[in-house]
Structures are given as C-alpha cells and as structure tokens.
Design an enzyme around this catalytic site. Structure first.
Site, PDB file in Angstrom:
ATOM      1  N   ASP A  93      -0.177   4.395   1.046  1.00  0.00           N
ATOM      2  CA  ASP A  93      -0.447   5.413   2.062  1.00  0.00           C
ATOM      3  C   ASP A  93       0.344   5.145   3.338  1.00  0.00           C
ATOM      4  OD1 ASP A  93      -2.155   3.105   2.532  1.00  0.00           O
ATOM      5  OD2 ASP A  93      -3.207   4.308   4.042  1.00  0.00           O
ATOM      6  N   HIS A 130       4.181   3.483  12.630  1.00  0.00           N
ATOM      7  CA  HIS A 130       3.140   4.443  13.021  1.00  0.00           C
ATOM      8  C   HIS A 130       3.623   5.483  14.021  1.00  0.00           C
ATOM      9  CE1 HIS A 130      -0.629   1.959  11.690  1.00  0.00           C
ATOM     10  NE2 HIS A 130       0.410   1.726  10.903  1.00  0.00           N
ATOM     11  N   HIS A 154       0.831  -1.212   0.000  1.00  0.00           N
ATOM     12  CA  HIS A 154       0.000   0.000   0.000  1.00  0.00           C
ATOM     13  C   HIS A 154       0.859   1.253   0.000  1.00  0.00           C
ATOM     14  CE1 HIS A 154       0.376   0.910   4.412  1.00  0.00           C
ATOM     15  NE2 HIS A 154       0.374  -0.394   4.558  1.00  0.00           N
ATOM     16  N   GLU A 176      -4.872   1.825   2.884  1.00  0.00           N
ATOM     17  CA  GLU A 176      -4.882   0.636   3.748  1.00  0.00           C
ATOM     18  C   GLU A 176      -4.952   1.021   5.218  1.00  0.00           C
ATOM     19  OE1 GLU A 176      -3.082  -2.577   6.283  1.00  0.00           O
ATOM     20  OE2 GLU A 176      -2.415  -0.506   5.956  1.00  0.00           O
ATOM     21  N   GLU A 177      -4.288   2.122   5.575  1.00  0.00           N
ATOM     22  CA  GLU A 177      -4.184   2.494   6.988  1.00  0.00           C
ATOM     23  C   GLU A 177      -5.513   2.948   7.583  1.00  0.00           C
ATOM     24  OE1 GLU A 177      -1.804   1.808   8.724  1.00  0.00           O
ATOM     25  OE2 GLU A 177       0.041   1.818   7.550  1.00  0.00           O
ATOM     26  N   ASP A 205       6.177   1.532   6.561  1.00  0.00           N
ATOM     27  CA  ASP A 205       4.862   0.905   6.467  1.00  0.00           C
ATOM     28  C   ASP A 205       4.007   1.764   5.535  1.00  0.00           C
ATOM     29  OD1 ASP A 205       2.461  -0.392   6.859  1.00  0.00           O
ATOM     30  OD2 ASP A 205       2.168   0.347   8.899  1.00  0.00           O
ATOM     31  N   ASP A 215       3.893  -6.359   3.867  1.00  0.00           N
ATOM     32  CA  ASP A 215       3.403  -5.281   4.740  1.00  0.00           C
ATOM     33  C   ASP A 215       3.626  -5.593   6.211  1.00  0.00           C
ATOM     34  OD1 ASP A 215       2.138  -2.918   5.453  1.00  0.00           O
ATOM     35  OD2 ASP A 215       0.116  -3.749   5.317  1.00  0.00           O
TER      36      ASP A 215
END
Length: 420
Positions: A89, A390, A87, A185-186, A151, A208
């Site tokens: 994003d 994150h 992904h 995705e997030e 990520d 991922d």
C-alpha cells in the site's frame, strides 16, 4: 558511492510498473483488510510474477497477503529460512491515483519534479542536502500531482529483482528465502494477519527505509490517546458561572503538555505528543494524540502524564469531565532484538560491501518489523534508497535501487552459513 558499479537488474522496469498500479490504503476503512480493493490488484500481479520466477508455495490470501519461498542454494538447505518483507500500500497523506513516473537527470540545483496547479514542484538542496549526493544520476519522480509510491514499492521491486537474480544464478549462496508482501502498513495494520508459523522464517528484514546505508533496529514505542471533554451547555447569554465549554477544556488540556515536546521541535531519540485530530462542539469534544518515545520508562511516563492532566482538570471541573483512553500501537523493536547482533552486523557489512556508508539510525516511526518482532519474528529494517516519502516531491535514484538489489544479494549470502 564512487568506486562501486552495481550489477544489472530489472529493478527499474519492475518499479515503474508497480507504481502505476493504484494501491493507496484508507484509514477510514481500517476495519477491513485490505482497506481498499485496489491493493488486491498489485497483490495479484506480484503473486503471478513470483510464480513465473519459480518460487514455491506462492499464496495470495483473501486479505491480499502474498507469500512465497525460494529454495536454498546448494549446501544451505538445512539453514534457517530468512524472510524479506515489504508492503504494497501507499500512504493516504497525498494523492496517489494515476501515478505518472518519469526520470529526471539531476545536474544540481533545484530538482524539478513537475507542475501542480500551474506551479513548479521542486526540491532544493537547502531543503534536502542529501540531494547533492545524486548529481549526475537519474532520479525517478512523479509529475508533481501525486506521490510516487517508492514507500514501499521500491522495497517490493528490490526484493523481486533479487529473487529474479537468484533464480537465474543458482550458484549465488542463500538460505531458503521467505517473501511476504503485505497490505495496509501505512494505516497501522501492516503484517498483523501474517501467519508466522506458516511463513516459516526464523528471522527477517523489512525493506521499507529511506536513504541508503541507514539500518533501523530501533523505533518508537507508540500509542494513541483519545481525550474526551464533557462540557456543560447552557445558553451563552446566561452562561456566566455555569457553562463549561468542551472545546476550551481541550485547549486547557493541550496547554498542560510540554510545548517543546512536539514533532516540530524534536529529532533523534526525542519523543513527543502529537495532536492529530479534533472533533465535536462545546458540549462534548474529542482530541486524539499519538504518543511516541524510544525509551520504555519515558514512554510510560508520557502515557501517565496524559492521565495526570485529565486528573488535574477533573479536580478543577468535577470527576469525569475529562477522560483519557490509551491504546498501545507498537513497541520499540530493539527491546526484543538485543543479543541478535548478527542481524545488525550482517546488514551493515552487506551495505558496506556495495560501497555504502552504513549507519544505525533510529526510526522516528514504526515499521511492520516492529510489530513482527514483538510477535516473535526478529525483523529489523533496511533502506530502499528513496526520499521525501508521503508527498508529491517523493523521488528515488535509479542507482540507489540497483545498489539495494546488490546489498540484498550480499545480505542473503551472509545467511548461507550458520549464525552465531
């Protein structure tokens, strides 16, 4: 991972470029795909690079999905196509604009990422024991003011670096490879709009995950529950015996749930109730939970417990005082992957061939693969090699990215023969 020297690739150069392209998703704009216009910038860049590598069927949709195909090597043309997915994003949990990556040579002790508001941003071995496995390695960090975006831009870079290697070395065995880079995705959208028939893969992997060697084909089943309390408002000076405070009702509701079954008290295969947002006032208030468990029966029991708590309070305060709406988000992908052991075994063998210590680890979250698996595309998850996702202490070892490119090469080679 002593004893194994990774091949050279351009994964680091690609990764450093990708993380500097803003692509943070926005949970407050989830009705649009992509939720942020900046994700289109990275999607356009990737589509251009895939075309330059000689991929076929390169497509960029209006929703910022990028798909492409790399034809099979000689002798593998008739085999099922294999998908690789990541992904574009980055998470909305921390600042993500203006990422400034830099490389730190880690020599032990504290890892100093950078500085934020005049204070050093560090990760210690006490906080992350795995850090000591990377003494003497180069680690890509941010300056401590933003997340890094490994990520999942590490996954993106590793896939594109693999394609570059395969395009330059056509004798390396592989089936037709279908690539998809997806937005949002997030915030739970992920690959929802990926046209699986047009994509054309028989099975796939997301890239991922986190630490090298970790393979995920189990994840939480997940739902979101919205609990609304309807109070009775009167002047507080004459409230005795009349007022029903909606905020107090939600507190009572939360206290009925098992105190130990919260994210901060659980690990491994243990599920939880997690209150994530509260709003409203004494007249009406809403509390939102995410509910997670690996086991289907326990998961259903958790959803039922929420309804039972509401029924208990309604018996005390009157029908309709507390309502619960449950929206399912995704299911444990292992429910649909049983009997496809080759997906697990090929991944574990590929990582072992590159000097990793492969292990099956349940994902205490969800991946695009969970959604895709339930839609009919079997899709477990591979690691990227990153840590501290994150947050502003996110980092990834350069060697880990290089090893993952090698592991992907090993993996696709195992699909260049018929699967049993």
């Amino acid at each position: 991972m002593p004893g194994y020297t990774p091949k050279s690739s351009d994964v680091l150069e690609r990764f450093l470029r990708y993380v500097q392209v803003d692509s943070q998703s926005d949970p407050h704009n989830e009705d649009e795909t992509p939720s942020t216009a900046c994700q289109r910038n990275l999607a356009r860049l990737l589509a251009s690079e895939l075309a330059e590598l000689g991929c076929e069927d390169v497509a960029l949709t209006e929703h910022a999905y990028v798909t492409a195909s790399l034809p099979a090597s000689a002798g593998a043309e008739g085999l099922p196509a294999l998908g690789l997915i990541a992904h574009v994003d980055t998470a909305p949990d921390a600042p993500a604009s203006g990422v400034r990556p830099h490389i730190v040579r880690y020599e032990g002790g504290e890892l100093v990422h950078g500085e934020r508001d005049g204070k050093r941003v560090v990760t210690t071995p006490e906080e992350l024991p795995a850090l000591l496995r990377h003494v003497g390695e180069d680690l890509v960090c941010t300056d401590g003011t933003t997340l890094l975006g490994a990520d999942d831009k590490a996954g993106v870079a590793e896939i594109v670096a693999l394609l570059a290697r395969l395009a330059a070395t056509p004798e390396l065995p592989h089936p037709c490879i279908k690539v998809a880079f997806v937005p949002d995705e997030e915030i739970g959208h992920g690959a929802a709009l990926l046209d699986l028939d047009a994509f054309g893969a028989t099975w796939a992997y997301t890239v991922d995950g986190e630490e090298l060697g970790e393979f995920n084909w189990e994840c939480f089943s997940a739902s979101q529950a919205t609990v609304t309390a309807h109070g009775v408002e009167v002047h507080p000076g004459s409230a005795k015996g009349v007022m029903v405070n909606a905020i107090t009702l939600l507190r009572e509701f939360d206290e009925l749930l098992p105190a130990a079954e919260r994210p901060e008290h659980t690990e491994g295969y243990e599920g939880f109730f997690h209150p994530i947002e509260i709003s409203g006032g004494s007249g009406e208030a809403t509390l939102t939970y995410i509910v997670r468990d690996f086991d289907a029966e326990r998961f259903a029991a958790r959803e039922q417990l929420l309804r039972d708590c509401a029924a208990f309070l309604n018996q005390r305060y009157g029908d309709g005082t507390v309502t619960v709406e449950v929206r399912e988000q995704y299911r444990n992908m292992v429910e649909r992957l049983r009997g496809m052991d080759f997906l697990r075994d090929n991944a574990l063998d590929a990582m072992a061939a590159c000097g990793m210590e492969p292990r099956v680890v349940p994902v205490r979250g969800g991946t695009d693969g969970a959604q895709l698996t339930l839609r009919g595309l079997p899709c477990p998850n591979l690691p990227t090699g990153g840590y501290n996702f994150h947050g502003v202490r996110e980092f990834i070892p350069v060697r880990s990215m290089e090893l993952m490119v090698d592991a992907l090469e090993q993996l696709v080679g195992r699909f260049a023969v018929p699967q049993e």
